[in-house]
Design a protein around this motif. Structure first.
Motif: not given
Length: 195
Positions: A168-195
């Protein structure tokens, strides 16, 4: 009857061949961190079919892939996907300025909107004044680059845009991982670590 069946079978085989080509040509793109002291802002918009309103998701990360800021907000009712994307782009530029980011790389997955921001031109379309606003706001950054990416490299912002339908109103996160996106953040991190 045999001719009709043979024509139908040939059409089916042709369609299958086209699907196989398009599935193989759409290589998955992974999110890549910015270099140096530049921050990368990824944004996406989701148009909510039942109301035609939009949800906007933004994530700003540093060269280590750490989340510096995130935003999930419910947007206005829109007439088209282009309108939703360009309004979202203006919103995220304002958000980045308000959050104090001066050296930025902005990535979105709508080629038309991103290209319009890279190649400024006189735009007399219905949305031209919004493109002008974005370019005016963008002049306030110390350094700015704009790029277009595939949805697969924009999954965190996409998750936050979809999450906005519950807000109903905007949510802002500063210097913390947004709780609605843990899977997407994990996937991005795992792809970076695979390099």
């Amino acid at each position: 009857m045999n001719k009709h069946a043979r024509d139908y079978l040939n059409k089916f085989k042709g369609t299958q061949a086209q699907l196989a080509v398009s599935a193989n040509s759409g290589l998955i793109q992974a999110w890549r961190p910015p270099t140096g002291s530049v921050y990368k802002l990824n944004f996406d918009v989701a148009v909510l079919a039942n109301t035609r309103s939009s949800g906007v998701g933004v994530v700003i990360r540093n060269s280590l892939g750490e989340v510096m800021a995130g935003l999930s907000t419910y947007g206005p009712v829109v007439a088209s996907n282009e309108e939703a994307e360009v309004l979202a782009c203006r919103k995220v530029v304002e958000f980045a300025i308000d959050a104090g980011f001066m050296d930025l790389m902005i990535e979105g997955d709508n080629a038309m909107v991103m290209k319009a921001n890279v190649f400024p031109r006189l735009d007399r379309s219905r949305l031209g004044h919004i493109y002008d606003d974005i370019r005016t706001l963008a002049a306030g950054f110390r350094s700015l680059s704009v790029g277009c990416i595939k949805r697969s490299a924009n999954s965190v912002a996409h998750s936050l845009a979809r999450y906005a339908s519950h807000l109903e109103e905007e949510l802002v996160w500063l210097e913390e991982s947004p709780p609605p996106a843990p899977d997407a953040l994990y996937l991005d991190a795992s792809l970076l670590n695979d390099e």
